[in-house]
Write an enzyme that holds these catalytic residues in place. Structure first.
Site, PDB file in Angstrom:
ATOM      1  N   ASP A   1      -8.593 -35.761 -16.863  1.00  0.00           N
ATOM      2  CA  ASP A   1      -9.251 -36.888 -17.521  1.00  0.00           C
ATOM      3  C   ASP A   1      -9.249 -36.779 -19.043  1.00  0.00           C
ATOM      4  O   ASP A   1     -10.175 -37.223 -19.712  1.00  0.00           O
ATOM      5  CB  ASP A   1     -10.717 -37.042 -17.046  1.00  0.00           C
ATOM      6  CG  ASP A   1     -10.798 -37.032 -15.536  1.00  0.00           C
ATOM      7  OD1 ASP A   1      -9.978 -37.710 -14.911  1.00  0.00           O
ATOM      8  OD2 ASP A   1     -11.664 -36.318 -14.990  1.00  0.00           O
TER       9      ASP A   1
ATOM     10  N   LYS B   1      -4.526 -38.690 -20.594  1.00  0.00           N
ATOM     11  CA  LYS B   1      -3.058 -38.525 -20.542  1.00  0.00           C
ATOM     12  C   LYS B   1      -2.357 -39.861 -20.365  1.00  0.00           C
ATOM     13  O   LYS B   1      -1.301 -40.100 -20.917  1.00  0.00           O
ATOM     14  CB  LYS B   1      -2.658 -37.621 -19.366  1.00  0.00           C
ATOM     15  CG  LYS B   1      -3.068 -36.184 -19.520  1.00  0.00           C
ATOM     16  CD  LYS B   1      -2.657 -35.379 -18.307  1.00  0.00           C
ATOM     17  CE  LYS B   1      -3.398 -35.749 -17.036  1.00  0.00           C
ATOM     18  NZ  LYS B   1      -4.837 -35.498 -17.043  1.00  0.00           N
TER      19      LYS B   1
ATOM     20  N   GLY C   1      -6.242 -40.175 -11.602  1.00  0.00           N
ATOM     21  CA  GLY C   1      -6.550 -41.574 -11.920  1.00  0.00           C
ATOM     22  C   GLY C   1      -6.331 -41.816 -13.392  1.00  0.00           C
ATOM     23  O   GLY C   1      -6.817 -41.059 -14.217  1.00  0.00           O
ATOM     24  N   HIS C   2      -5.530 -42.798 -13.718  1.00  0.00           N
ATOM     25  CA  HIS C   2      -5.319 -43.154 -15.110  1.00  0.00           C
ATOM     26  C   HIS C   2      -5.831 -44.562 -15.311  1.00  0.00           C
ATOM     27  O   HIS C   2      -5.632 -45.412 -14.449  1.00  0.00           O
ATOM     28  CB  HIS C   2      -3.836 -43.249 -15.448  1.00  0.00           C
ATOM     29  CG  HIS C   2      -3.129 -41.943 -15.475  1.00  0.00           C
ATOM     30  ND1 HIS C   2      -3.722 -40.788 -15.848  1.00  0.00           N
ATOM     31  CD2 HIS C   2      -1.845 -41.646 -15.199  1.00  0.00           C
ATOM     32  CE1 HIS C   2      -2.830 -39.810 -15.791  1.00  0.00           C
ATOM     33  NE2 HIS C   2      -1.683 -40.310 -15.393  1.00  0.00           N
TER      34      HIS C   2
ATOM     35  N   GLN D   1      -4.094 -34.183 -13.461  1.00  0.00           N
ATOM     36  CA  GLN D   1      -5.184 -33.207 -13.601  1.00  0.00           C
ATOM     37  C   GLN D   1      -5.018 -32.437 -14.922  1.00  0.00           C
ATOM     38  O   GLN D   1      -4.419 -32.958 -15.835  1.00  0.00           O
ATOM     39  CB  GLN D   1      -5.251 -32.241 -12.405  1.00  0.00           C
ATOM     40  CG  GLN D   1      -5.708 -32.876 -11.120  1.00  0.00           C
ATOM     41  CD  GLN D   1      -4.580 -33.514 -10.328  1.00  0.00           C
ATOM     42  OE1 GLN D   1      -3.547 -32.919 -10.151  1.00  0.00           O
ATOM     43  NE2 GLN D   1      -4.802 -34.700  -9.845  1.00  0.00           N
TER      44      GLN D   1
HETATM   45  P1  IMP Z   1      -8.851 -31.968  -5.309  1.00  0.00           P
HETATM   46  O1  IMP Z   1      -7.682 -32.057  -6.234  1.00  0.00           O
HETATM   47  O2  IMP Z   1      -9.300 -33.291  -4.777  1.00  0.00           O
HETATM   48  O3  IMP Z   1      -8.654 -30.934  -4.252  1.00  0.00           O
HETATM   49  O4  IMP Z   1     -10.107 -31.445  -6.165  1.00  0.00           O
HETATM   50  C1  IMP Z   1     -10.134 -30.147  -6.731  1.00  0.00           C
HETATM   51  C2  IMP Z   1     -10.845 -30.158  -8.075  1.00  0.00           C
HETATM   52  O5  IMP Z   1     -10.054 -30.837  -9.029  1.00  0.00           O
HETATM   53  C3  IMP Z   1     -12.173 -30.897  -8.059  1.00  0.00           C
HETATM   54  O6  IMP Z   1     -13.063 -30.231  -8.922  1.00  0.00           O
HETATM   55  C4  IMP Z   1     -11.841 -32.266  -8.601  1.00  0.00           C
HETATM   56  O7  IMP Z   1     -12.935 -32.898  -9.183  1.00  0.00           O
HETATM   57  C5  IMP Z   1     -10.776 -31.921  -9.617  1.00  0.00           C
HETATM   58  N1  IMP Z   1      -9.798 -32.973  -9.855  1.00  0.00           N
HETATM   59  C6  IMP Z   1      -8.795 -33.351  -9.046  1.00  0.00           C
HETATM   60  N2  IMP Z   1      -8.085 -34.326  -9.594  1.00  0.00           N
HETATM   61  C7  IMP Z   1      -8.627 -34.580 -10.799  1.00  0.00           C
HETATM   62  C8  IMP Z   1      -8.302 -35.481 -11.862  1.00  0.00           C
HETATM   63  O8  IMP Z   1      -7.330 -36.232 -11.831  1.00  0.00           O
HETATM   64  N3  IMP Z   1      -9.122 -35.414 -12.947  1.00  0.00           N
HETATM   65  C9  IMP Z   1     -10.174 -34.567 -13.035  1.00  0.00           C
HETATM   66  N4  IMP Z   1     -10.492 -33.699 -12.076  1.00  0.00           N
HETATM   67  C10 IMP Z   1      -9.735 -33.705 -10.970  1.00  0.00           C
END
Ligand code: IMP
Length: 444
Positions: free
Chosen positions: A27, A30, A54-55, A237
């Site tokens: 977040d 990007k 998510g963008h 991420q």
């Molecule tokens: P997962 O990717 O859903 O398995 O989540 C693993 C960790 O990564 C969690 O703490 C999520 O909140 C974080 N996370 C996953 N995708 C994003 C993203 O696009 N932005 C911010 N945090 C993310």
């Protein structure tokens, strides 16, 4: 290398491939930075993660939310690619495709035949496992990302190419479905309501909708490079969520750092020319993990409200705090960053003084590298350097500043940027002062 003129950063390009990665906890903004560079490239490629990302893009006041499809989609004549390192929920992909085509956006898209498929049982399992982990959980997005990557590592996964062959799909699906049901019932002692045939038929149909976009990403990208085409790789991420180099186990299940592009898109490491790290001017994080420079309740609430820090994917309020240079030095090293783009610096306006976390402290010991031990990381206290803030500027102020360029920025904002550059030893190339495409300042 190709060298097209008229690009966003001035003269001719001295590169053919550019990576944009999140240097913090995801977040970082990007999407906007990718969008800024995307207009000058031939390809925009995602190589890891799934719809946990998510963008938000704002173009001429219109808001677009993307989860799977790379940000370049809004430019005409650009090829957008979903790499083999991704995990794809076809339901989400198809509905995202529809949302673009419904608004008249033509899709010129390639989806890797080797990417893995997320099924409803992955999504159910994601929640159960994360809840079971309690304090050790990452607070996942519940999108089935981890369980899908786990099946990939177990060599039980179903790939995009499998969806296109009914016999193979049925053979693999039957085995996987039965195993999952057993796991739910015997291990998790949970009764779940999933209809084996319905899911099969639905996914088969989704596969048919994707069919015309499916192909070999590595072959196409490498051929494109041979032809002098330019490629932008878009990370999802952020560095601290990388499964090897992040704060394990509070990570996601893929390699979010620059190296992930090699495995996730079939492009060799010698082919990457530049890596830009995107850094938010402060800190935000969704999900659980220690976060040494997290602000107190009042500070966090201020940053959250002013920066609109709510998840694009989940809507969850994000935890907020101050920029952490221990963590950024780590990001520079593990990604080999060649420059930085600082986003949302406008959000810091109006503060009397701004804390910058320059090191951690553990008892009397100064810690300047990210510890591997979760126990140590939990106990780390931030060591702050304070710099005086600058006035709160309006959108109109920034429009004027953007026209005049970097020198027109408030003096203390420039100092803030200089301190970051000096401490982490990487130049800041861009700053973003608002969500719109135009609210971006290039630093020479
Ligand atoms: P997962 O990717 O859903 O398995 O989540 C693993 C960790 O990564 C969690 O703490 C999520 O909140 C974080 N996370 C996953 N995708 C994003 C993203 O696009 N932005 C911010 N945090 C993310």
């Amino acid at each position: 290398m190709s060298a097209k003129g008229g690009c966003a950063w001035g003269a001719k390009k001295s590169w053919q491939t550019l990576m944009i990665v999140g240097a913090q906890w995801g977040d970082e903004g990007k999407g906007k930075i990718v969008d800024y560079f995307a207009k000058d490239v031939d390809y925009v490629v995602r190589y890891q993660g799934g719809n946990n990302a998510g963008h938000t893009l704002v173009v001429d006041g219109e808001v677009y939310k993307l989860h799977l499809i790379p940000s370049g989609v809004l430019y005409k004549n650009k090829r957008i690619v979903l790499g083999n390192g991704m995990v794809i929920d076809p339901e989400v992909l198809v509905s995202e495709m529809d949302s673009f085509t419904d608004r008249g956006v033509k899709l010129n898209m390639l989806v890797s035949d080797r990417a893995h498929i997320i099924f409803p049982f992955h999504i159910l399992m994601d929640g159960m496992i994360d809840e079971y982990k309690g304090k050790l959980g990452a607070g996942t997005t519940r999108r089935g990302i981890g369980p899908c990557y786990a099946d990939k590592a177990e060599r039980f996964g179903i790939r995009v190419v499998d969806l296109l062959n009914k016999e193979i799909f049925r053979e693999k699906y039957n085995k996987l479905f039965d195993l999952k049901m057993n796991t739910f019932q015997r291990l998790y002692r949970q009764k779940v309501d999933l209809n084996k045939n319905e899911i099969f038929n639905h996914y088969w149909k989704l596969g048919q909708k994707l069919k015309k976009y499916v192909g070999d990403v590595s072959v196409e990208l490498n051929e494109a490079m041979d032809q002098g085409k330019t490629i932008l790789f878009e990370g999802a991420q952020g560095t601290m969520l990388d499964n090897d180099h992040g704060v394990y186990p509070h990570t996601t299940s893929s390699n979010t750092i620059a190296g992930g592009v090699c495995t996730g898109a079939g492009v060799g490491p010698t082919k990457i020319d530049r890596v830009i790290g995107v850094v938010k001017a402060y800190l935000s994080r969704v999900g659980s993990s220690p976060l040494p420079s997290e602000g107190n309740e009042k500070e966090a609430a201020h940053l959250r409200e002013k920066g609109q820090e709510f998840g694009t994917t989940t809507g969850r309020p994000r935890r907020c705090g101050w920029i952490d240079l221990v963590q950024l030095r780590h990001a520079v090293r593990v990604n080999g960053l060649t420059s930085l783009a600082i986003t949302k610096i406008d959000v810091l306006g109006g503060l009397k003084k701004i804390p910058i976390c320059v090191n951690y402290k553990l008892g009397n010991k100064i810690i300047s590298n990210m510890p591997a031990s979760l126990d140590i990381f939990r106990k780390c206290q931030p060591v702050y350097k304070y710099i005086p803030g600058w006035q709160d500027l309006t959108e109109a102020d920034f429009t004027l500043i953007v026209k005049k360029g970097y020198n027109a920025l408030p003096i203390n904002m420039k100092k803030y940027i200089k301190i970051i550059e000096k401490e982490i030893k990487v130049p800041v190339e861009l700053i973003s002062v608002g969500p719109d495409r135009k609210a971006t300042i290039k630093i020479k």
